[in-house]
Structure formats: structure tokens, C-alpha cells
Design an enzyme around this catalytic site. Sequence first.
Site, short mmCIF file in Angstrom:
data_model
loop_
_atom_site.label_atom_id
_atom_site.label_comp_id
_atom_site.label_asym_id
_atom_site.label_seq_id
_atom_site.Cartn_x
_atom_site.Cartn_y
_atom_site.Cartn_z
N HIS A 1 0.51 -1.15 0.33
CA HIS A 1 -0.24 -0.37 -0.03
C HIS A 1 0.86 1.30 -0.23
CE1 HIS A 1 -3.83 2.92 1.14
NE2 HIS A 1 -2.82 2.82 2.13
N LYS B 1 -0.69 11.20 1.24
CA LYS B 1 0.51 10.76 -0.29
C LYS B 1 -0.15 11.26 -1.56
CE LYS B 1 -1.04 6.48 0.62
NZ LYS B 1 -1.83 6.84 2.56
N ASP C 1 -1.53 3.20 -4.81
CA ASP C 1 -2.37 2.16 -3.43
C ASP C 1 -1.69 0.48 -3.38
OD1 ASP C 1 -4.88 1.95 -1.45
OD2 ASP C 1 -5.62 0.87 -3.34
N ARG D 1 17.68 14.07 14.44
CA ARG D 1 18.00 15.33 14.50
C ARG D 1 18.79 15.15 13.07
NH1 ARG D 1 15.08 18.15 18.20
NH2 ARG D 1 16.56 19.73 17.14
#
Length: 322
Positions: free
Chosen positions: A153, A174, A192, A259
Site C-alpha cells: 500500500h 500521499k 494504492d 535530528r
Amino acid sequence: MANKNQMKTIKVAELLKRFDHEILHKGNLNTDKIYSPTLNRVGLELAYCNNPNHQFHNINSTVLLGTNESEYLLSLKDVRRVEKAFKKVIDLTPPVIILCEGFDRTLGEIFKKVAVNTKAKTTIVYSSLHLHQLYLAIAGWINEQLAEYTLIHGTLMSIDGMGVLIQGESGVGKSEVALQLIRQNALFIADDAVEATNLGNKIFAKSSDIAGKFLEVRGIGLINIIQMFGVSKVKSSSTIDLVITLIKSENVQRQYFERVGEKQQYLNILNASIPHYRIPVTYGRDVANMIQAAVADYKMRSEGYNSASEYINKLNSILKNK
């Protein structure tokens, strides 16, 4: 998110469409299927046909017989031994046996006789190609057709020549990001249901037959990418070189994000490790731009440059000199 891995099959009739052939024994031509990508030369099966204790491998795989096998069988000079050898090959239950150019036709008739007498379900055909030519013609195709695959997916795009799989929870955006990337010269591949296959430890992917060239956008519905942007904005398939997971804003506080990002993260797809970035989606953030930055960062890492490592090295150098 990927569905359970699945295995494909090939109908024998589909394989035979790949090369000119002449049917010697029909067997279950229209119903038999090929499950194994192995092309078996059965040399040991022929040589050890009189040894009842020898265990054979490559059962249920396609059999190829050519000039070398033919010459060996002719050297036996004993029809009963030849019949026994053919019976041993048929007992391996191959879906199809292909007698290549150079295989003696008299031996072929003996093979047919054994198949008929044993009511073999295996199809036997002649090919006008020499064994090595036939191998080159069908081996790659069989491996591709039978490779393990899974449905994932997500939305698959080609960005700067790299296949990028964009994943995330339903409603994370998306499709909207895909539209923005298309306007920024990315190519659309699938939405999809992305069908992924592992070939040589590289993940190749394409759109499922159902999804095709359509992109689902909430509030609008299905969009035909070719009709809206033109055929030049669509690509049929790609490797998956990078995976980017978008994280919803309400889940951002509950997750840890890099980070500095010195170490590359990976995601497993069909036992292949694919570089993986996780990008938090918050209000006002240009996610399409972040995805392009991730692609650029990975390209630099692939060429041996790591921004985070350079920063850490400079920081350590400063601290050391203090």
C-alpha cells in the site's frame, strides 16, 4: 504496509508461446502449471537411472534435453536402458519436457512411447532452438514470471531517476504530495496497490492491473494521470530505491525522529533492505520539497558523502582543539 508474500505460476501453454515448437506428447498441456523457475538438464537422472537408491532433485521443474543428452542415450545401445532412463525423467513429474535441436528423433519416439504407456501427464515438445539458445530465450522470462511478489500500500513515483515509494496512514496526504511532485517533473508509476517483485535482490515494482494509471485524491476522486498531465508523466515500472514514510501530525509527538541522521535507516521488502526515511507531516510543511531533499540526500550518501558525518567530524575537531 505489505500484504502476505505470494507466489506466481505459469501455464505450460503460456511458456510454449515463447518459442516455436512441435508437440510430441500433449499431456495436460492446457491445465498444467509451472511452479519452479529451475530448468533441469537431468544429466544425473539419465546416468543413474539403474541405481534405485539414488535420490534425485529438481522434481516438478521444466526439463531440457539437447545434443549431449542425446549422444549419451545413443551410446547406451540398449532400448530397454533408454526406456528406463526416460521413465526416470517422467517420474520427476516435470510440467513440460523440451527436446531441443540436436536431440535424436528416434529417441524422441521412444520417449513418446514411454509417455503413452505410463499415461504421463507431462507435455513433451520438440524445439528448433539449440539448448543454449532456448535457455537464453526462456530462463529470464520464467524467473521474472515466478518471482515472489507482494502488494504494497503506497504511491510509487520516479523522482530524479529514482524509484521512491511513499507510504503512510490513510489520509496522511500521499496522493496530494504525488500531484505536487508530478508538477515538479516527477513521474507517476502506481498508487494504492503497488506490485513488488524481488529479482536478484533488487525490488522491481509496477502498478497492479486494476489501479493502472489512476490516482485517488480525497475530495476529488479518481484522476487519470495520462489524461490530466500527458503520457510523458507516467512510467510503467521502476525499482524501489527509496522508501519514505509520512507520519501524521497527531502521531509526531509519540515518535522519535533523527535530528542529525548520521546512520541510514532501512526497511525490509521481500528480504531486500531498502533505504528508509520518515518525514513528519505538520501544518504548513512543504512535504513534496522534503521528499525531494530526502532523494538528494540519499544520492549524496550513495556517492560517499554524508552531511551528518561531516558535521559530526567538524564538531569533534572543534571540541578537541578547545
